[in-house]
Design a protein around this motif. Structure first.
Motif: not given
Ligand code: FAD
Length: 484
Positions: A369-381, A389-400
């Motif tokens: 799944c696209h990291w942006k989906l997770g990024e947005s879900f995390f921001m909502q919860h 930090s959230n964008n950084g964390g998601w892009q870190w995990s996605a490897g991008t």
């Protein structure tokens, strides 16, 4: 003699009185300070937030209003666009100055420019201050004057810079005349549903208790050894307090240095803390540097919200299904550590950092799944949801992302469980269906095709197979990318 009869202090991500740079400056320069917070006016749903963090914000504003009341002042709440509301307040109060602490995300910066333009139009002084970071993005630059793209040299430079000491809080702000204010908000203000999540208490006092507890009850001293253990309280849990500015980063840093006996680099001698305690404190301070690294990345590369930081990974095919995303978001994947993390998030608005890494890598590398989906879900919860930090964390995990995990280093959720929750304490806390299952069964996919417990799903994917798929997708994309 004060410089101004009336100053507006625009509260933003600095919802405290103690060591608040702009507020202290306003108290010094103004005979009267009018404290203002502008509530957003979106309704029902927002891509970047949800009931959990807004509920926490309500508690913070309530506490701020009470603390201002104790000083004989009054919090003025308005709703809408900050620049337009500040314009109205300039006209209503005849303020001759607006003071605020700077924000580093693109939306915050944009609004600051609009507020500056309003002030310029009315000939009102507009003063902004560094407050939410120890070092602003342009203070930590490479030898050639550019921004860092990698954390380690950034942090070396960041650590070596002199840090500003904390100050106190204002003793008076002057009385606020009868200026109309909106009521303190509840979730109804945004037409959001009630949340049942067990959230930390909002407000400055609760946050200060958490900060003191973290340092005095010695979680800080065992941080280096325990910070990767998700069961129990092994980290500071101060994310939301830094996010909303309930505590000052200068005070947190100064308290850590005091706990280290005054400096990080000296060896332990006499009464000073042991080397292992110092190591813990240093490790913790380096996490604070990660926070500022990601704010600097967002400052210099605001396009990370829209696209991958690393050009060669732009345009990757993300083929994850909506059904898999739903399973992930509800904590129903059949991978106990992933489900435990997602359920902790839904129940408390918090998820341990190690588990954030596991679930985000699982969503992007096992479910594609696209990291942006997770990024947005995390921001909502997330109660500490913070977009840099959230964008950084998601892009870190996605490897991008900036200094990301290389795409071919894909964490195995079963091995991660063995390393960080070998006895299954964390899993059993958040996945009650598994409370009687022996821990060794959490360390590998069930081989007999039988679920771990009645009512608990079989793993929705085979990790080994999905790992191979991800490697092939990334390798093919990188191979075909013109922008390598
Ligand atoms: C996918 C993903 C999403 C994340 N989203 C957020 C987010 O929205 N908001 C957020 O504050 N952190 C985020 N983080 C970073 C980290 O997980 C949290 O800061 C941490 O778990 C908060 O708990 P704590 O206060 O107990 O952390 P501690 O370990 O006690 O760390 C102290 C403070 O340092 C900062 N910090 C620690 N680790 C990081 C990091 N890797 N990056 C940036 N700052 C860090 C935080 O301000 C944190 O409160 C995310 C990490 C990942 C992998």
């Amino acid at each position: 003699m004060p410089k101004h009869a009336i100053i507006l202090h625009w509260f933003r991500r600095d919802l405290r009185l103690t060591d608040n740079t702009a507020l202290n400056a306003a108290a010094k320069d103004g005979a009267q300070v009018v404290p203002v917070y502008v509530l957003s006016d979106w309704k029902k749903a927002h891509q970047w937030t949800g009931s959990i963090r807004q509920q926490f914000l309500c508690g913070c504003l309530d506490s701020l209003a009470r603390n201002l009341g104790k000083l004989g002042s009054r919090l003025i709440l308005r709703t809408g666009r900050a620049d337009l509301e500040i314009e109205k307040l300039i006209l209503e109060t005849k303020a001759t100055a607006v003071y605020f602490n700077r924000d580093y995300d693109p939306y915050g910066r944009d609004m600051e420019k609009k507020v500056q333009a309003v002030c310029a139009r009315y000939g009102v002084v507009c003063q902004s201050y560094k407050d939410r970071v120890l070092h602003e993005p342009d203070e930590v630059l490479t030898g050639s004057g550019g921004p860092y793209r990698v954390y380690t040299p950034y942090s070396r430079n960041w650590l070596a810079l002199d840090k500003t000491a904390p100050t106190g809080k204002p003793t008076t702000l002057g009385a606020v005349r009868l200026i109309p204010s909106d009521p303190l908000p509840t979730l109804e203000h945004w037409e959001l549903p009630t949340t049942l999540a067990a959230l930390p208490a909002g407000g400055e006092r609760a946050a200060r208790e958490r900060m003191k507890g973290f340092i005095e009850y010695r979680t800080l001293m065992s941080y280096a050894q325990k910070r990767n253990t998700p069961a129990g309280i092994t980290t500071s849990r101060l994310g939301q307090d830094l996010r909303f500015g309930l505590i000052s980063i200068r005070e947190l840093y100064a308290r850590c240095i005091a706990a280290a006996g005054g400096a990080l680099s000296q060896g332990g001698q006499g009464d000073s803390p042991s080397i292992s305690n110092r190591l813990s404190i240093e490790t913790y301070i380096k996490e604070l540097a990660w926070r500022e690294f990601y704010q600097a990345i967002l400052w210099y590369y605001p396009s990370v919200f829209d696209e991958e930081f690393t050009p060669k990974f732009r345009g990757l095919p993300w083929s994850g299904s909506d059904e898999d995303f739903q399973s992930w978001s509800q904590g129903k994947t059949g991978f106990p550590i992933v489900d435990a993390g997602m359920r902790e998030l839904l129940s408390t608005g918090f998820m341990h950092n190690r588990v954030r890494m596991i679930v985000s890598m699982f969503l992007t590398k096992d479910l594609h799944c696209h990291w942006k989906l997770g990024e947005s879900f995390f921001m909502q919860h997330l109660v500490d949801g913070e977009n840099a930090s959230n964008n950084g964390g998601w892009q870190w995990s996605a490897g991008t992302g900036a200094d990301a995990a290389p795409y071919f280093r894909i964490q195995n959720p079963w091995t991660q469980t063995k390393n960080y929750d070998p006895e299954g304490h964390y899993i059993r806390q958040w996945v009650p269906e598994l409370k009687n299952v022996p821990a060794e069964r959490f360390l590998a996919a069930p081989k007999d095709g039988r679920a771990l417990a009645p009512g608990y799903l079989l793993p929705i994917v085979d990790h080994g197979r999905e790992r191979q798929r991800t490697l092939a997708i990334f390798a093919k994309h990188v191979g075909s990318s013109a922008d390598f």
